[in-house]
Scaffold this motif. Structure first.
Motif, mmCIF file in Angstrom:
data_model
loop_
_atom_site.group_PDB
_atom_site.id
_atom_site.type_symbol
_atom_site.label_atom_id
_atom_site.label_comp_id
_atom_site.label_asym_id
_atom_site.label_seq_id
_atom_site.Cartn_x
_atom_site.Cartn_y
_atom_site.Cartn_z
ATOM 1 N N PHE A 26 71.336 1.806 -15.307
ATOM 2 C CA PHE A 26 72.148 2.493 -14.304
ATOM 3 C C PHE A 26 71.323 3.146 -13.130
ATOM 4 O O PHE A 26 70.117 3.128 -13.300
ATOM 5 C CB PHE A 26 72.967 3.543 -14.690
ATOM 6 N N ASN A 67 77.240 -0.629 -12.068
ATOM 7 C CA ASN A 67 76.186 0.282 -12.651
ATOM 8 C C ASN A 67 75.666 1.161 -11.538
ATOM 9 O O ASN A 67 74.725 1.791 -11.683
ATOM 10 C CB ASN A 67 75.471 -0.125 -13.602
ATOM 11 N N LEU A 93 76.291 10.254 -15.074
ATOM 12 C CA LEU A 93 75.300 9.502 -15.865
ATOM 13 C C LEU A 93 75.263 10.119 -17.291
ATOM 14 O O LEU A 93 75.027 9.307 -18.140
ATOM 15 C CB LEU A 93 73.938 9.237 -15.297
ATOM 16 N N ARG A 96 77.754 8.446 -19.342
ATOM 17 C CA ARG A 96 77.689 7.114 -19.437
ATOM 18 C C ARG A 96 76.707 6.533 -20.225
ATOM 19 O O ARG A 96 76.738 5.499 -20.851
ATOM 20 C CB ARG A 96 77.920 6.379 -18.163
#
Length: 646
Positions: A26, A67, A93, A96
């Motif tokens: 990411f 991402n 984040l 995720r």
């Protein structure tokens, strides 16, 4: 959190596509060019192009478009880089990512400083900040520049991400020195800095307890991912942008971002340390000497970039000084006298050009003689080919424990590269530097510093002591691998501290640094441990009398074998040029009383070599406890069948 710089490296910007090996990658990219709340001449042009360049680099390296979060003004479909949007993007984040994932963060824009909070231990009295698009003015009431992103806030968010088990690489391309100058190419250079005064800052200190809008978070040291931080320069240096080549012709871009992305495009199979070395070599080729980039991350610097599952070779800079070859690695890196290193013309070269034999090994640097080939480059890189055998630390069991401990130890000594070259295990009836004893929930370490063993373990009723304090590590057996982990953690910590102290005492008086040490106003020397008590005042000063620069690192090893880096401070390089000096002072607290030792590591270097980073050697102290002889019941141990796969 550290910010700053950029450098110039004229190469073709061609990326090689590569599939990343982390579970998932990411990224958050921030490029702030426009500052509507500031005077028009303070806006930038380059950050939006930095953001696009970084995005293209990540896509070419295999990061999935969904991402990547792009926050940049002047870029179509990108989110505006306001304070709220930047914080929300990073905090998203934490929901995720998962353990094993990889996170890349990149910041381009203005940096500045604001007065540190009252009671802050920052040496310059200033906190570093990044300026979002909606930056406000200084507010004396709340003690901050409104909408600034502070280093404390950044630390909280990074800790939250790392606590998920994800690994993080953060790159900062902003700075704190407001100047306009000319580059070596004759093109205009714009500094990415806004002076605090232009933001209304007048006071030197602030009488507030905290200025962060985010709740403090404690790092989960057992499960947290690693953190790599690349900063363009030290906290007091500038980060310029200038016109640099791109697919659309010359465009204003940040030098640091430009160089970093270009080198990754050339060779994506680099370690973070090799990338850092490449950036420094690029600066030197300009030459560009106005800034000293910082690269932090400890042992993780030797991992492949982007967490790839590829092997990278550890290489260290080599420079020629008269007829001697100096290597920026030493005893801490396994380069003992007699070791053989290969020499390569660049950090990524596949064909070696020469062989050097180490003739003078110091703690973190060494000298050698050429035994094969020739070295034509002013700066080359070395790689260990054949180590020499160092003087090992001898360890034994004071009393043999249960078989499961013996099995765990046998596997550990076979698999640990550190212990293979630093430890010799001897029988219980032989003399040793350290002996181990397994008690109930504690693993004791008896060292030569402990004059008398506990009476319960001593063969002599008169040569023992029940009031002695001993170093110990707590343990709890939860699965078949926990014993391995207990031994690996305890022995490695003990070995790191003991070897660091032994190497320091061996090299005392041989460094190129003049050292002045005072304990409570009285001069002391570093050729033996310092006996300090609670409340004692310590002062240490240094000056570089050599013709060449040196990288200086100072550790303080306490009686519990805790290792603390006291110089340089985070965000600063320890590089001292000829005639430069450094000093610090502090008060010993109750948890570090006993035999203390300063470890001074002075590494001869050159301007183009990356600053030496040894912060990974730091560790918390062990417990100091009285001895209690309690063995675990055999039936509790008998159910554990030890095995460990790596």
């Amino acid at each position: 959190m550290n910010n700053c710089i950029k450098a110039f490296y004229l190469i073709v910007f061609v990326f090689t596509s590569f599939t990343l090996q982390a579970k998932e990658t990411f990224a958050v990219i921030v490029g702030v060019s426009e500052y509507p709340t500031l005077e028009k001449n303070l806006s930038l042009v380059g950050p939006k192009y930095d953001a696009l360049r970084v995005r293209d680099m990540l896509l070419q390296q295999g990061v999935q478009p969904q991402n990547i979060q792009l926050l940049a003004d002047g870029v179509e479909k990108a989110t505006l880089p306001t304070k709220v949007n930047i914080v929300n993007a990073m905090k998203s984040l934490t929901e995720r990512v998962k353990a094993g994932d990889f996170v890349y963060l990149h910041f381009s824009g203005h940096g500045s400083q604001q007065p540190a909070m009252q009671g802050s231990d920052l040496s310059d009295g200033l906190d570093e900040i990044f300026l979002p698009r909606d930056i406000g003015a200084w507010s004396a009431q709340i003690g901050l520049i409104e909408n600034s992103l502070t280093d404390n806030e950044m630390n909280v968010i990074l800790t939250e991400i790392r606590n998920t088990g994800a690994n993080v690489w953060a790159v900062f391309d902003s700075c704190h020195s407001g100047t306009m100058t000319r580059s070596v190419t004759g093109k205009k250079v714009v500094s990415r800095n806004v002076r605090p005064k232009l933001l209304g800052v007048e006071n030197d200190t602030v009488n507030v307890v905290t200025r962060s809008t985010l709740k403090e978070v404690t790092l989960d040291t057992e499960n947290a991912g690693f953190l790599i931080a690349f900063s363009g320069a030290q906290s007091n240096e500038e980060a310029p942008e200038m016109e640099l080549p791109s697919a659309n012709g010359d465009l204003p871009q940040g030098l640091f971002t430009y160089t970093l992305t270009s080198l990754i495009g050339q060779n994506p199979n680099l370690s973070y340390r090799q990338l850092a070395q490449g950036i420094l070599s690029a600066y030197n080729s300009l030459p560009w000497h106005k800034t000293t980039p910082l690269f932090e991350g400890g042992e993780a610097l030797d991992k492949p970039i982007f967490d790839r599952e590829v092997s990278v070779n550890l290489r260290y800079p080599v420079t020629k000084n008269r007829n001697k070859y100096q290597i920026q690695a030493g005893l801490l890196n396994g380069l003992e006298n007699g070791a053989i290193v290969e020499v390569y013309d660049s950090v990524t070269a596949s064909e070696r050009s020469a062989l050097i034999e180490i003739t003078k090994a110091q703690v973190a640097s060494s000298e050698g003689k050429l035994i094969e080939g020739e070295i034509t480059n002013k700066s080359s890189f070395s790689q260990l080919l054949r180590p020499a055998l160092p003087s090992p630390l001898t360890i034994k069991w004071q009393v043999n424990p249960e078989p499961v401990w013996l099995d765990a130890l046998d596997l550990l000594l076979k698999q640990s590269e550190l212990l293979k070259r630093t430890v010799t295990w001897v029988e219980s009836d032989q003399a040793a530097d350290v002996s181990l004893y397994v008690s109930d929930d504690l693993l004791y370490f008896f060292s030569v510093e402990n004059e008398l063993l506990p009476c319960a373990l001593s063969k002599s009723a008169t040569q023992c002591h029940d009031q002695e304090k001993y170093l110990a590590s707590e343990y709890q057996i939860t699965d078949k691998n926990s014993i391995y982990s207990v031994l690996e953690n305890g022995i490695s910590r003990f070995v790191r501290a003991r070897n660091l102290m032994r190497l320091s005492l061996t090299m005392a008086g041989k460094a190129s640094i003049n050292t002045e040490v005072e304990l409570n106003g009285q001069a002391v020397t570093l050729d033996k441990p310092i006996s300090a008590q609670d409340g004692d005042e310590l002062y240490v000063g240094f000056i570089n009398n050599e013709r060449n620069p040196v990288d200086l690192t100072v550790f303080f090893v306490d009686s519990g074998l805790g290792i603390y880096q006291v110089y340089p401070e985070p965000g600063y390089s320890g590089r001292l040029f000829t005639g430069q000096s450094a000093e610090f002072e502090g008060i010993v607290n109750g948890s570090t009383t006993g035999e203390e030792q300063f470890v001074v590591i002075s590494v001869p270097t050159s301007r183009e070599s990356p600053p030496m980073t040894l912060s990974h050697l730091q560790q918390e102290p062990m417990q100091s406890l009285s001895f209690l002889k309690k063995q675990r019941k055999k039936e509790a141990m008998g159910s554990l069948i030890f095995s460990r796969n790596h």
